[in-house]
Design an enzyme around this catalytic site. Structure first.
Site, PDB file in Angstrom:
ATOM      1  N   CYS B  50       0.823  -1.211   0.000  1.00  0.00           N
ATOM      2  CA  CYS B  50       0.000   0.000   0.000  1.00  0.00           C
ATOM      3  C   CYS B  50       0.859   1.264   0.000  1.00  0.00           C
ATOM      4  O   CYS B  50       0.370   2.336  -0.324  1.00  0.00           O
ATOM      5  CB  CYS B  50      -0.986  -0.020   1.153  1.00  0.00           C
ATOM      6  SG  CYS B  50      -0.248  -0.427   2.699  1.00  0.00           S
ATOM      7  N   ASN B  51       2.127   1.140   0.359  1.00  0.00           N
ATOM      8  CA  ASN B  51       2.963   2.330   0.430  1.00  0.00           C
ATOM      9  C   ASN B  51       3.982   2.450  -0.690  1.00  0.00           C
ATOM     10  O   ASN B  51       4.692   3.437  -0.767  1.00  0.00           O
ATOM     11  CB  ASN B  51       3.711   2.367   1.764  1.00  0.00           C
ATOM     12  CG  ASN B  51       2.855   2.959   2.852  1.00  0.00           C
ATOM     13  OD1 ASN B  51       2.001   3.782   2.572  1.00  0.00           O
ATOM     14  ND2 ASN B  51       3.045   2.508   4.069  1.00  0.00           N
TER      15      ASN B  51
END
Lengths: 271, 430
Positions: B50-51
């Site tokens: 997600c990052n």
């Protein structure tokens, strides 16, 4: 030669203790590895010192303050390292190796034996010595484990646990380990007491001589026997159990510190 | 063979860009295979969390001609990859180029180790990134998109990350409220399997902590709620437990091990007296209470009862914040470990570079031997079989003896790549 090796073993135990304490303070894993390495090396040197003893006296010197403390240090170190390796609990070294170092230090400081007062001979006497000492080593390790439980419990109860709390083993694991140690040590010390009684009957013709060390050992066994009994009957767990193990260890210290200079009832058997 | 990392992360790209590029577990293998098909790329691994989304590629770069320097070839490759990604995910290529970073060779190795160890994460030392990197590599491996270079680099990076996590406290100390609660439960009970958890409240917070707590453990969950009994039943069903009335909580305390209280009530649900009574039935079995409610759901003095461990939201937050600070203190030692592993991987990559040259040298030696034997013609062919075997053995031994020092030095001398180039020129290898 045995004295030099014993001193070297003491230095190793001391170094191992400092490394383990450093690990406890800084939680640097490398220090735990150094502590383990030094302790294993010290144990090997300690074994060699017994080898030298055996070569000179054809026996292990045990029933002197030096012999008693040295043997308890030896067996406790071996048991600690075995448990630390098996359960991957190197942190326990920080709680038990200081006791080993103190015992080895007392052994080094005690006067050297002339000729051995008692030698391991015949099947009964060596059995008595090894079972008793393994039992006492179990009590000693259980003490260290109980202290670890008290420290961990204090950290968790504080509601502001320091990083140490996340390195120490879980309370449940420590409690199970200490109980297992006490149960095994009770069996071994019990076997030691029985074989001692039988040996006394064989050499002196009496079952019991009310000798201080033997009497204190039986009393000590009684205190530790209360651990499983109170756990089952009164549901003693946690803090109470840990404090009982600490109290029991006071008796072990009394036997090895206060009574070790007294002669035992057991005489050398016929060669 | 060059190594390149092209990516963007929470440090360089806003969420709006990252979410457009995020790939599912199935898509990362497909994406790696797609990138691998581009000219000049021999191996590819795609890491997507997600990052961050990162492409690790190994190859010679997309050269327009044989005399083109590697840097130019790589720039062309990066451009091709960015265009491919922009087209596939419908993100303007300019936005991608502005938000991305490129690391080459050992810098790429260093970056991968730091990513896998959680040193580049939003929450330093987070634990999820290591399995995510491992899964990304495995997916590329299954898709046939990776090869000896990236396999070696990823295996070494994963081992290095594990070393960082073992030898430092960067990932050992829990740093979020829910992870502190779970870790403390483990510090009390050891294995959580078989324990019983009581959730008080049906809100998101209670459910989230329960989710963290349950994980893969075989926990029995009770859910108590005053008004939202249907929601309680739903959560209980989700965790395979049962729903109970709020009024039944004091009685339930005798049989549960962990209590997560996060409900909106004016008066505490659990009083000190409830716990004192419960502990009498529990035979000193410990109980761990986490009070996430505001106002508090559990009477403050309840923590004084022997065998009761009570933490409220402020306690957990205090521990999490303290641990996060301590994690940051470990960044420098962690980087030192990473640097040592980068050097070791660099040495390994350098030996990898000389392998083709060594093979060429061996082939050259064998070709020379065969040529000499062929030139000898009948003088060798007419020899008795035993003598011919002897000649074969001696010529092979001679070639091996001659090639041994250059091959050994190619492997052992510092900067083996330089010598490999020299050997290529001296012997006229392509």
């Amino acid at each position: 030669m045995a004295t030099i090796l014993l001193r070297a073993a003491f230095a190793g135990y001391l170094g191992g203790t400092l490394a383990f304490l450093g690990y406890l303070a800084t939680r640097r894993h490398g220090l735990a590895k150094i502590g383990l390495g030094l302790s294993v090396a010290a144990l090997a040197v300690h074994t060699a010192s017994y080898g030298t003893d055996c070569a000179v006296y054809r026996a292990m010197v045990i029933v002197t303050p030096r012999g008693m403390c040295s043997l308890l240090a030896f067996v406790t170190a071996a048991l600690t390292l075995a448990i630390a390796a098996r359960h991957r609990l190197l942190i326990l070294g920080a709680f038990i190796m200081p006791i080993v170092a103190i015992l080895a230090g007392v052994a080094v400081a005690a006067p050297e034996p002339g000729t051995p007062a008692v030698v391991l001979q015949g099947p009964l006497f060596p059995l008595h010595v090894w079972t008793t000492y393994l039992g006492f080593a179990g009590f000693t390790v259980a003490f260290g484990v109980a202290v670890a439980w008290l420290v961990q419990e204090r950290e968790i109860r504080s509601r502001h646990p320091k990083p140490l709390a996340f390195v120490l083993p879980p309370l449940d694991t420590i409690e199970r380990l200490s109980l297992s140690l006490v149960n095994h040590a009770l069996l071994l010390t019990g076997a030691g007491i029985v074989t001692g009684v039988l040996y006394l009957k064989q050499t002196d013709g009496v079952w019991w001589a009310w000798e201080p060390k033997a009497t204190a050992t039986v009393a000590c066994w009684g205190i530790y026997a209360a651990v499983p009994v109170l756990r089952r009957t009164a549901g003693w767990r946690g803090r109470r159990l840990a404090l009982l193990l600490v109290a029991g260890f006071v008796f072990v210290v009394f036997i090895f510190g206060g009574l070790s200079h007294l002669p035992g009832p057991l005489k050398p058997g016929p060669r | 063979m060059g190594l390149l990392c092209l990516g963007l992360s929470h440090r360089t790209a806003p969420l709006a860009v990252r979410e457009r590029l995020a790939l599912s577990r199935d898509e990362i293998a497909e994406a790696a295979a797609m990138v691998r098909r581009l000219s000049g790329i021999d191996e590819a691994v795609v890491v997507s969390t997600c990052n961050r989304i990162e492409l690790y590629i190994a190859g010679a770069g997309r050269a327009a001609g044989p005399a083109e320097p590697p840097g130019v070839a790589w720039r062309r490759t990066v451009g091709a990859v960015v265009r491919l990604l922009a087209k596939a995910r419908r993100v303007p290529a300019g936005v991608l180029a502005r938000s991305s970073y490129v690391h080459a060779d050992l810098d790429a190795v260093r970056h991968l180790i730091e990513v896998a160890a959680g040193l580049d994460s939003q929450v330093v030392g987070e634990a999820q990134i290591l399995p995510q990197v491992r899964r990304a590599h495995e997916a590329s491996l299954r898709a046939g998109a990776t090869g000896p270079v990236l396999n070696g680099v990823f295996n070494r990076a994963l081992a290095a990350a594990k070393r960082v996590r073992t030898e430092t406290e960067i990932g050992r100390l829990p740093a979020s409220v829910s992870s502190v609660a779970v870790d403390l439960a483990e510090r009390i009970f050891g294995e959580l399997a078989g324990r019983t958890v009581l959730l008080i409240g049906t809100g998101e917070t209670a459910e989230l902590v329960a989710e963290n707590l349950v994980g893969d453990s075989d926990l029995m969950v009770l859910v108590a709620s005053e008004r939202h009994h249907e929601a309680a039943r739903r959560i209980a069903h989700r965790f395979g437990g049962e729903a109970i009335e709020l009024a039944a909580v004091p009685a339930a305390l005798a049989r549960v091990d962990i209590v997560i209280a996060a409900t909106a009530v004016k008066e505490p649900v659990i009083l000190r007296a409830h716990l004192a009574a419960a502990m009498a039935h529990r035979k000193a079995r410990p109980i761990f209470l986490v009070d996430l409610g505001v106002p508090r759901n559990i009477e403050a003095g309840a923590g004084d009862v022997a065998g009761v461990y009570l933490y409220d939201l402020d306690d957990l937050k205090g521990v999490a914040d303290g641990n996060l600070k301590r994690r940051e203190e470990w960044i420098a030692p962690a980087r030192r470990i990473a640097e040592a592993e980068v050097a070791a991987t660099g040495a390994w990559l350098a030996t990898l570079e000389v392998v083709p040259v060594i093979r060429d040298l061996e082939r050259f030696g064998e070709a020379c031997r065969q040529a000499v034997l062929a030139r000898a013609g009948r003088r060798v062919r007419d020899l008795p079989p035993e003598t011919r075997e002897e000649v074969e053995y001696l010529t092979k031994a001679l070639v091996a003896k001659l090639l041994h020092p250059p091959i050994r030095n190619l492997k052992d001398l510092p900067g083996p790549g330089r010598y490999a180039d020299l050997v290529r020129r001296l012997f006229g290898f392509q």
